[in-house]
Design an enzyme around this catalytic site. Sequence first.
Site, PDB file in Angstrom:
ATOM      1  N   SER A   8      -6.193   3.392  -5.736  1.00  0.00           N
ATOM      2  CA  SER A   8      -5.557   4.175  -4.683  1.00  0.00           C
ATOM      3  C   SER A   8      -5.704   5.678  -4.925  1.00  0.00           C
ATOM      4  CB  SER A   8      -4.071   3.824  -4.581  1.00  0.00           C
ATOM      5  OG  SER A   8      -3.930   2.595  -3.925  1.00  0.00           O
ATOM      6  N   GLU A  40      -9.178   6.602  -3.961  1.00  0.00           N
ATOM      7  CA  GLU A  40      -9.389   6.511  -2.513  1.00  0.00           C
ATOM      8  C   GLU A  40      -8.764   7.703  -1.796  1.00  0.00           C
ATOM      9  OE1 GLU A  40      -9.700   1.670  -2.685  1.00  0.00           O
ATOM     10  OE2 GLU A  40      -7.902   2.558  -1.839  1.00  0.00           O
ATOM     11  N   HIS A  72       0.828  -1.212   0.000  1.00  0.00           N
ATOM     12  CA  HIS A  72       0.000   0.000   0.000  1.00  0.00           C
ATOM     13  C   HIS A  72       0.861   1.259   0.000  1.00  0.00           C
ATOM     14  CE1 HIS A  72      -2.968  -2.965   1.115  1.00  0.00           C
ATOM     15  NE2 HIS A  72      -3.909  -2.084   0.835  1.00  0.00           N
TER      16      HIS A  72
HETATM   17  N1  GUN Z   1      -2.921   3.349   2.390  1.00  0.00           N
HETATM   18  C1  GUN Z   1      -3.512   3.567   3.542  1.00  0.00           C
HETATM   19  N2  GUN Z   1      -4.846   3.541   3.437  1.00  0.00           N
HETATM   20  C2  GUN Z   1      -5.123   3.277   2.169  1.00  0.00           C
HETATM   21  C3  GUN Z   1      -6.351   3.114   1.433  1.00  0.00           C
HETATM   22  O1  GUN Z   1      -7.473   3.206   1.916  1.00  0.00           O
HETATM   23  N3  GUN Z   1      -6.195   2.829   0.149  1.00  0.00           N
HETATM   24  C4  GUN Z   1      -4.977   2.725  -0.425  1.00  0.00           C
HETATM   25  N4  GUN Z   1      -4.926   2.429  -1.678  1.00  0.00           N
HETATM   26  N5  GUN Z   1      -3.838   2.870   0.218  1.00  0.00           N
HETATM   27  C5  GUN Z   1      -3.911   3.146   1.513  1.00  0.00           C
END
Ligand code: GUN
Length: 169
Positions: free
Chosen positions: A85, A88, A68
Site C-alpha cells: 500500500s 502504491e 484497504h
Molecule cells: N485504497 C484505494 N486504492 C488503493 C490501492 O490501489 N491500493 C491500496 N493499497 N489501497 C487503496
Amino acid sequence: MLTLQSLNTLDRDAFTQTLHFAFELSPWVVERAWDARPFASVEAMHEAMMAVLDAATTADKLALIRAHPELAGKAAIAKQLTAESNAEQASAGLDRLTPEEFARFHALNAAYAERFGFPFIICVRLNDKDSILKAMAARLSNDEASEIAEAITQVGLISKLRLFDAVTH
Ligand code: GUN
C-alpha cells in the site's frame, strides 16, 4: 521472483502465506482459490481468485473493501500501511500532496465514507492524483451496489499488478 511451477506444488497453508499480499489483509481470497490449482498461468491463477470474490457474500466483499486504507489518509501519512500500500500510494504521488490537494482528498474521503461506510477503492497504480480525485467525485453519485461492484473490480486490478510483480509470467 516466485514461479508458477513452485506455487502449484504448495499445500493450502503455504500457498496462502506465500501469496497473501495480493489481497489487502484478506488471505481468505488466496486460500479459497487454492482449490482450483494447478494453474496453467498467472492469469488463470488470478482469475481463480476473482472467481472466489464473485462467489463471496456481500459481507465478505465489504470486509475486503474495508481492509484497504484511505488514500492519503492518516495511516498513509504516518506510513503505517502494508509495504504494497505504501508503494502504491507513492506511485500516484499521494505521499507528496500540497496542503490544498491534501484537503481535497480529506473532504472527498469523508464524503465517500459518509455515503457508503467503506473506503474509496481505485487502482492507484493505474491512475494519478487528478484522475483519482475526479473518480472520487464522480463515483459519489453511484448507488451502493454499483460501488461495491466497482470496488471489487478495482481490487482485481490492484491484486493482478501485485501478483504480476511477484510471480514470473
Ligand atoms: N485504497 C484505494 N486504492 C488503493 C490501492 O490501489 N491500493 C491500496 N493499497 N489501497 C487503496
